[in-house]
Design a protein around this motif. Structure first.
Motif, PDB file in Angstrom:
ATOM      1  N   GLN A 105       0.838  -1.199   0.000  1.00  0.00           N
ATOM      2  CA  GLN A 105       0.000   0.000   0.000  1.00  0.00           C
ATOM      3  C   GLN A 105       0.873   1.251   0.000  1.00  0.00           C
ATOM      4  N   GLU A 106       1.921   1.225   0.837  1.00  0.00           N
ATOM      5  CA  GLU A 106       2.831   2.371   0.863  1.00  0.00           C
ATOM      6  C   GLU A 106       3.586   2.504  -0.451  1.00  0.00           C
ATOM      7  N   LYS A 152       1.430   4.115  -2.995  1.00  0.00           N
ATOM      8  CA  LYS A 152       1.374   5.570  -2.821  1.00  0.00           C
ATOM      9  C   LYS A 152       2.649   6.230  -3.341  1.00  0.00           C
ATOM     10  N   GLN A 164       2.459   6.354  -7.014  1.00  0.00           N
ATOM     11  CA  GLN A 164       1.511   7.385  -7.448  1.00  0.00           C
ATOM     12  C   GLN A 164       2.130   8.772  -7.353  1.00  0.00           C
ATOM     13  N   LYS A 165       2.882   9.014  -6.267  1.00  0.00           N
ATOM     14  CA  LYS A 165       3.561  10.298  -6.145  1.00  0.00           C
ATOM     15  C   LYS A 165       4.583  10.482  -7.262  1.00  0.00           C
TER      16      LYS A 165
END
Length: 450
Positions: free
Chosen positions: A436-437, A440, A443-444
């Protein structure tokens, strides 16, 4: 003269008797030594085969486990996921050697596939309509476990292994129903490269990893197409709904002929060679025992040792935390600087983690760039402190071949017993949080590119 002849005959008889007895004894010793040497070498080979079997099972399990992440997203979204979200997730999951494709199959039909390029032909194909795939798909649904198909020639070309993870959704009445599959397709033998099976050749063995396919074909997955079956020994490798076999045969036979020559030449060489063989045997056993628990590249503990450790800790009452970590941007290092540079960075990163964690907190490498640290206690402040320190040591620049590289960590943390009380449950929880991290982070990264 007759007495002298009689004495001479006695001496001759005694000499011949001594020669005959000596030859018989030497022959018995040589035969016993040959059998002993061959038996010990076969034991060594079985231990070596067992080590590779365990590593093969662990590697495949870690690759198949990637489908659990997609399963979690599908369940969370009640069976719905956009193509863009699937592509972003699959892109992060496909960060590994030998992963050909990741697919999303609601109802058993391929709706999304990553990467799409080169795989366009599979879109819309329904696994239940394919006679060669239907049985394995139905097995996965019936058992609710990952089921394998293959190895076989894929529609897209090449030899591959397909792992189908069945997904079930629960409605508001608590009734479960089959939704579809999350699928990972592996290229073989490329997906097995981290095992470094070719090192068996440097150990003096011809090897063949093979399987009997659904059609009855004895298919080679890795190694030689054929080896001397009469001289080989085999070890079974357990994979979902299949059994692979690792066969090994010594290039120079189970008995070293030079040993036999030295044994025949003189009795004292028997003792010397026996002592040498025992020493070599003990050293080899020690190396194999170390090999079974230590990652060769980094010197950290491996997945097998970690599993045994967590199983032991889970039987106790003391709380502990599992830090599941993945190096961000590591793939770019391998792609741009080569695997030698990547190995150098893995070694340096491993040493940093080990130093940061300290001697009381076991550190393991469980995959290509995936690591685990186990820390006693469950206090939030201590966990946050360890997490911060691990990130800090990895974010320091890495220098290799005159190049400076900046990496970071994606970390997922699971605490015993709040997040699980078994090895599998803790690792799955920590792995899920780590991905999950990582999602993210990706995505960043994509946002910054835009």
């Amino acid at each position: 003269m007759s007495q002298k002849n009689g004495v001479r005959e006695k001496y001759n008889t005694a000499c011949w008797a001594a020669v005959i007895i000596g030859l018989l004894l030497t022959g018995c010793i040589v035969c016993a030594a040959a059998l002993w040497s061959a038996g010990n070498k076969k034991e060594d080979a079985l231990r070596l085969a067992e080590g590779y079997a365990v590593r093969t099972e662990a590697l495949l399990d870690s690759l198949f486990h990637k489908t659990d992440v997609l399963e979690s997203i599908v369940i969370t979204g009640r069976g719905e996921i956009s193509e863009e979200a699937f592509r972003d997730l699959a892109k992060s999951l496909a960060d590994g050697e030998g992963i050909r494709a990741i697919q999303y199959l609601p109802g058993g039909a391929v709706l999304y596939c990553y990467p799409l390029e080169g795989n366009e032909a599979v879109i819309g194909n329904n696994v239940f309509d394919n006679p060669r795939r239907r049985d394995d798909a139905l097995l996965a649904v019936d058992t609710r476990e990952i089921a394998l198909s293959g190895p076989y020639s894929l529609t897209q070309g090449g030899l591959g292994l397909v792992a189908r993870n069945p997904i079930f959704l629960t409605d508001e009445n608590g009734k479960e129903s089959f939704w579809g599959f999350s699928v990972i397709i592996l290229d073989l033998p490329e997906a097995l490269n981290p095992l470094m099976l070719e090192e068996l050749e440097t150990e003096g063995y011809d090897y063949r990893l093979h399987v009997i396919t659904e059609t009855g074909e004895d298919m080679t997955i890795a190694g030689a197409e054929q080896i001397d079956e009469k001289r080989s020994l085999s070890y079974e490798v357990s994979v979902p709904n299949h059994t692979w076999v690792l066969s090994m045969a010594p290039k120079n036979g189970w008995v070293n002929p030079l040993v036999l020559v030295y044994l025949l030449l003189a009795g004292w060489i028997i003792t010397a060679l026996s002592a040498l063989l025992v020493y070599q045997q003990q050293r080899r056993v020690s190396e194999l025992q170390r090999f079974a628990s230590i990652d060769e590249l980094t010197g950290l503990y491996n997945r097998r040792y970690l599993g045994e450790l967590l199983d032991k800790l889970c039987k106790g009452e003391n709380a502990f935390a599992v830090f599941y970590m993945d190096l961000n941007h590591f793939k770019a290092v391998n792609d741009e600087l080569g695997h030698a540079a990547g190995d150098a960075i893995l070694k340096e990163a491993s040493e940093r983690m080990r130093s940061c964690a300290g001697g009381d907190n076991p550190t393991a490498r469980i995959g290509g760039d995936e690591f685990v640290v186990v820390c006693p206690g469950s206090r939030l402040a201590e966990i946050k402190n360890m997490e911060s320190r691990l990130r800090e040591v990895i974010e320091k620049p890495f220098y290799v071949d005159g190049e400076c590289r900046q990496l970071s960590l994606s970390i997922g943390i699971a605490v015993f017993p709040e997040d699980g009380n078994t090895y599998d449950s803790l690792m799955q929880k920590a792995d899920h949080r780590m991905y999950q991290e990582k999602k993210k982070e990706n995505q960043k990264k994509e946002s910054r590119k835009k």
